[in-house]
Design an enzyme around this catalytic site. Structure first.
Site, short mmCIF file in Angstrom:
data_model
loop_
_atom_site.label_atom_id
_atom_site.label_comp_id
_atom_site.label_asym_id
_atom_site.label_seq_id
_atom_site.Cartn_x
_atom_site.Cartn_y
_atom_site.Cartn_z
N ASP A 73 0.97 -1.45 -0.02
CA ASP A 73 0.21 0.08 0.00
C ASP A 73 0.94 1.25 0.06
OD1 ASP A 73 -2.39 -1.57 0.34
OD2 ASP A 73 -1.61 -1.78 2.50
N LYS A 85 0.24 4.55 -8.49
CA LYS A 85 0.45 5.89 -8.96
C LYS A 85 1.86 6.12 -9.49
CE LYS A 85 1.68 10.56 -8.33
NZ LYS A 85 1.66 11.69 -7.34
N GLY A 120 -4.15 -4.01 -4.82
CA GLY A 120 -5.01 -2.97 -4.97
C GLY A 120 -4.40 -1.71 -5.32
N HIS A 121 -4.27 -1.42 -6.63
CA HIS A 121 -3.34 -0.15 -7.24
C HIS A 121 -4.61 0.63 -7.51
CE1 HIS A 121 0.14 -2.72 -7.98
NE2 HIS A 121 0.15 -2.59 -6.62
N ARG A 151 -6.41 0.71 7.41
CA ARG A 151 -4.86 0.42 7.48
C ARG A 151 -4.34 0.76 8.87
NH1 ARG A 151 -3.84 2.80 1.67
NH2 ARG A 151 -4.58 0.99 0.50
N LEU A 191 3.94 12.71 0.98
CA LEU A 191 4.45 13.53 2.07
C LEU A 191 3.65 14.59 2.55
CD1 LEU A 191 7.31 14.43 3.25
CD2 LEU A 191 7.43 15.77 1.09
#
Length: 428
Positions: free
Chosen positions: A13, A18, A40-41, A304, A331
């Site tokens: 994850d 991306k 899972g993208h 998560r 970030l």
């Protein structure tokens, strides 16, 4: 010509979807090399969100050839759903090909996954119950069904009959649950065979020739290094190898053909499912990061577990896969936090250790050693140059480089392609 392998350098994850989509612009072929639809993208293109589980993230780029390698286990039901969903949204999928040697997830694999997980009780692993593990088990036991077997009209019925008889006996006698009707499964999977046959290729030959011709090839991994069957937090791991070496095994090319290995890491750490997590935040701050980062599983929807950046595990992942550089994602999620912590080592029995332990018993007793960094209040989601990042953000990133001993090539500050800071062209 350049070949780049994308590897998750945490517990999965990390934002591989991306980054794969972003780098696919310069690649001509994108290859998925391990895992299955437990991946899972999530990819965002022009404010439209796409969630992919089997099909390589490069499919959203017109004219790119997308490949599912032999290391991937394929659930044809899920593949059909993804193809149909993409087609409905105007995405052309005729550029997808599938390895003849990929193993097929069958209905009994999915059921076995769920039944076995239930039997573990408190010792459950946290499987996605997609049938991934049982399919790899059958592969290792040499009773699996490959794509090339599925499309063989003579061989497939015989293989299926033998397997269903064997699995039904296990379900009925060991787990006291109903098995499967041979004719029903046969009919369903004969339909999938018709769908798959036109896509089938010898992927090893295809990728080898592309590299020989000087084409740029991007290898897309799933999950993360700390979920690797050999090198992860066993037994809380996946059933494949989310490492750079697996790109060769899972696509049929030699290790000398790989030019670069790019590790994908979040600016913090997350984990789904069971298992140790030294920097986990079991408080309001962890919940805040989860909310700001939208940290819910693409495949399962499970929340998560969130924690601080752990340089120990990333340095470990860098060694396992020989990472050349890192892509730091999310970030922007840390913006607004007054203090950001970074784990530089573990304290175990009064001593500081810098290497990741194999023993989960030992790992559970490890306390993270933190370094504190002042946060930043600025919105960085539209920053496109490293120089324009807040000084505190740059100091934090510089320390990550020092501790992991790996440079940074890309920084993601949002879900869109445009929200990416490029420090180095990976295909030059």
């Amino acid at each position: 010509m350049s070949t780049v392998v994308i590897i998750g350098a945490q517990w999965g994850d990390e934002g591989k979807g991306k980054i794969t989509d972003f780098l696919a612009e310069k690649a001509e072929i994108i290859v998925r090399y391990q895992g299955g639809n437990n991946a899972g993208h999530t990819v965002v293109v022009d404010d439209a969100e796409f969630k992919l589980h089997l099909i390589p993230s490069g499919i959203l780029h017109p004219e790119k050839l997308c490949v599912i390698g032999n290391g991937v286990v394929i659930d044809p039901q899920v593949l059909k759903q993804e193809l149909d969903s993409l087609a409905e949204r105007g995405v052309k999928t005729g550029r997808l090909c599938v390895s003849q040697r990929s193993h097929i997830i069958m209905p009994y694999h999915r059921k076995m996954d769920a039944v076995e997980e239930e039997q573990k009780g408190e010792g459950k692993i946290g499987t996605t119950k997609r049938g991934i593990g049982p399919t790899y088990t059958d592969k290792a036991s040499r009773v699996g069904i490959r794509v090339v077997d599925l499309i063989d009209k003579e061989e497939f019925p015989k293989l299926l009959k033998n397997n269903i008889e064997c699995k039904n006996e296990i379900f009925e006698k060991l787990y006291n649950t109903k098995g499967f009707e041979y004719e029903e499964v046969l009919k369903e999977y004969q339909g999938y065979a018709e769908m798959l046959e036109p896509m089938t290729e010898d992927v090893s030959v295809l990728v080898h020739n592309a590299i020989k011709e000087g084409k740029n090839v991007l290898f897309e991994g799933a999950q993360g290094t700390l979920l690797d069957l050999d090198h992860g937090t066993y037994p809380y791991v996946t059933s494949s190898h989310p490492t750079a070496a697996a790109a060769c095994l899972g696509s049929g090319v030699g290790p000398t053909k790989i030019n670069r290995a790019l590790g994908i890491v979040k600016a913090y750490t997350t984990r789904v499912g069971e298992g140790p997590f030294p920097t986990e935040l079991n408080d309001g701050l962890g919940e805040e990061i989860r909310k700001n980062g939208n940290e819910y599983g693409t495949t399962t929807g499970r929340p998560r577990r969130c924690g601080w950046f752990d340089a120990v595990i990333v340095r470990y992942a860098a060694r396992i896969s020989g990472l050349d550089s890192l892509a730091i994602t999310k970030l922007d999620v840390l913006s607004g936090l007054p203090v950001i912590k970074l784990c530089s080592g573990y304290r175990y029995k009064g001593e500081i250790i810098r290497e990741f332990p194999a023993s989960l018993k030992e790992l559970a007793k490890c306390e993270p050693v933190y370094e504190d960094f002042p946060g930043w209040s600025e919105d960085i989601s539209n920053v496109t140059r490293y120089e324009d990042l807040p000084e505190n953000a740059k100091r934090y990133l510089e320390r990550i480089v020092e501790l992991t001993e790996v440079k940074i090539s890309l920084i993601s500050v949002g879900v869109k392609r445009s929200q990416t800071i490029i420090l180095e062209d990976l295909f030059n």
